[in-house]
Design a protein around this motif. Structure first.
Motif, short mmCIF file in Angstrom:
data_model
loop_
_atom_site.label_atom_id
_atom_site.label_comp_id
_atom_site.label_asym_id
_atom_site.label_seq_id
_atom_site.Cartn_x
_atom_site.Cartn_y
_atom_site.Cartn_z
N GLU A 231 73.66 -74.53 74.70
CA GLU A 231 74.09 -73.55 73.71
C GLU A 231 73.50 -72.19 74.06
O GLU A 231 72.32 -72.08 74.39
N ILE A 232 74.32 -71.15 74.01
CA ILE A 232 73.86 -69.80 74.33
C ILE A 232 72.92 -69.33 73.22
O ILE A 232 73.26 -69.35 72.05
N VAL B 173 67.54 -81.48 85.40
CA VAL B 173 67.89 -80.06 85.50
C VAL B 173 67.66 -79.40 84.15
O VAL B 173 68.11 -79.90 83.12
N LYS B 174 66.95 -78.25 84.15
CA LYS B 174 66.70 -77.50 82.92
C LYS B 174 67.60 -76.27 82.90
O LYS B 174 67.72 -75.56 83.90
N LEU B 175 68.23 -76.01 81.73
CA LEU B 175 69.23 -74.95 81.62
C LEU B 175 68.92 -74.03 80.44
O LEU B 175 68.46 -74.47 79.40
N PHE B 176 69.20 -72.75 80.63
CA PHE B 176 69.08 -71.75 79.56
C PHE B 176 70.12 -70.67 79.80
O PHE B 176 70.42 -70.31 80.94
N ALA B 177 70.63 -70.08 78.71
CA ALA B 177 71.50 -68.92 78.80
C ALA B 177 71.33 -68.09 77.52
O ALA B 177 71.39 -68.63 76.42
N GLY B 178 71.10 -66.79 77.68
CA GLY B 178 70.94 -65.94 76.51
C GLY B 178 70.17 -64.67 76.83
O GLY B 178 69.80 -64.42 77.98
N PRO B 179 69.91 -63.84 75.81
CA PRO B 179 69.21 -62.56 76.03
C PRO B 179 67.74 -62.76 76.31
O PRO B 179 67.08 -63.60 75.72
N SER C 84 70.61 -63.52 80.44
CA SER C 84 70.04 -64.31 81.53
C SER C 84 70.64 -65.71 81.61
O SER C 84 70.92 -66.33 80.58
N ILE C 85 70.81 -66.17 82.83
CA ILE C 85 71.18 -67.56 83.12
C ILE C 85 70.04 -68.15 83.95
O ILE C 85 69.67 -67.59 84.98
N VAL C 86 69.45 -69.26 83.47
CA VAL C 86 68.28 -69.85 84.12
C VAL C 86 68.57 -71.31 84.43
O VAL C 86 69.02 -72.07 83.56
N ILE C 87 68.28 -71.71 85.67
CA ILE C 87 68.45 -73.09 86.10
C ILE C 87 67.19 -73.51 86.85
O ILE C 87 66.78 -72.84 87.81
N GLU C 88 66.55 -74.59 86.43
CA GLU C 88 65.51 -75.24 87.23
C GLU C 88 66.06 -76.56 87.70
O GLU C 88 66.48 -77.39 86.89
N ILE C 89 66.09 -76.77 89.03
CA ILE C 89 66.81 -77.91 89.58
C ILE C 89 65.99 -78.58 90.68
O ILE C 89 65.32 -77.89 91.47
N PRO C 90 66.00 -79.92 90.77
CA PRO C 90 65.31 -80.60 91.87
C PRO C 90 65.90 -80.21 93.22
O PRO C 90 67.12 -80.13 93.38
N ASN C 91 65.03 -79.96 94.20
CA ASN C 91 65.50 -79.56 95.52
C ASN C 91 66.40 -80.62 96.15
O ASN C 91 67.29 -80.31 96.95
N ALA C 92 66.17 -81.89 95.80
CA ALA C 92 66.98 -82.97 96.37
C ALA C 92 68.46 -82.81 96.04
O ALA C 92 69.32 -83.29 96.78
N MET C 93 68.76 -82.11 94.95
CA MET C 93 70.15 -81.90 94.55
C MET C 93 70.80 -80.74 95.31
O MET C 93 72.03 -80.60 95.32
N LEU C 94 69.97 -79.90 95.95
CA LEU C 94 70.49 -78.72 96.64
C LEU C 94 70.88 -79.01 98.08
O LEU C 94 71.58 -78.21 98.71
#
Length: 225
Positions: A130-131, A145-151, A191-201
């Motif tokens: 949710e934004i 995976v951790k996700l964020f979107a907003g000011p 801002s759009i923020v993604i924290e992701i495991p390197n194994a997925m990249l």
């Protein structure tokens, strides 16, 4: 959500495992004031020796503190491009696009087409969040995976008005160290923020000037045709 043909790529930054920053505030007149305007791109390990990577894309910087918060344009697809082999062509992409107050993420996956044209990769959902508005809201997916979107507060420090005085050769345009004012104090970016495991990249083979194996990444904003 249908596949969406998009166009208009903007902004480029190669990264290593340590933090690098690119700032490009309001330098693209055709995108100024919209979330197609890329202000900053950050990529870093959240801690030393971490197996994750954090990507932060700041969009639509408001220059003056008294301007209202912006919004994410539903016609804009934000795409993080990841080059694994050093040829500066994207091997994996992560996409983010807003719909009805939610930011949807797709990838990382090999894109169906490369370069400035893109399609929303609806067959590779990564998650959604949710934004946020005044309260930050995050999501952690089952894959970690951790996700964020907003000011968020604009991290860029710049004395915009004094800079203009320098450009126009105004007397005393340059200030002594420590006397500058931060024009962006109190302003925000979307801002759009993604924290992701390197194994997925994927496994990188590209190296930087020091011979260190790195992911090379850049971000584009893509506007629906």
């Amino acid at each position: 959500m249908k596949n969406t043909k998009t166009y208009f790529g903007l902004a480029l930054l190669a990264i290593t495992g340590t933090i690098l920053v690119a700032a490009d505030h309001i330098d693209a007149p055709s995108t100024t004031g919209t979330s197609a305007d890329i202000a900053d791109f950050y990529a870093f390990e959240p801690s030393t020796g971490s197996d994750n990577t954090v990507f932060i894309v700041d969009l639509q910087s408001n220059v003056l503190p008294d301007l209202a918060y912006g919004t994410f344009d539903e016609n804009v697809l934000t795409e993080i491009n990841i080059d694994l082999d050093g040829d500066l062509v994207e091997d994996q992409v992560i996409q983010a696009i807003p719909r009805d107050g939610v930011m949807y993420f797709f990838g990382p996956v090999t894109p169906s087409q490369k370069g400035l044209d893109s399609q929303v990769l609806v067959g590779a959902p990564l998650g959604s969040v949710e934004i946020s508005s005044t309260t930050a809201k995050t999501t952690t997916t089952a894959s970690g995976v951790k996700l964020f979107a907003g000011p968020r507060q604009d991290a860029f420090f710049f004395d915009f008005f004094q800079f203009n005085k320098v450009l126009t050769a105004t007397p005393e345009g340059f200030l002594a160290p420590g006397d500058a004012s931060d024009t962006f104090d109190g302003a925000n970016t979307m801002s759009i923020v993604i924290e992701i495991p390197n194994a997925m990249l994927g496994t990188p083979t590209a190296t930087n000037a020091l011979g260190v194996v790195v992911y090379k990444t850049w971000v584009t904003s893509n506007i629906k045709q």
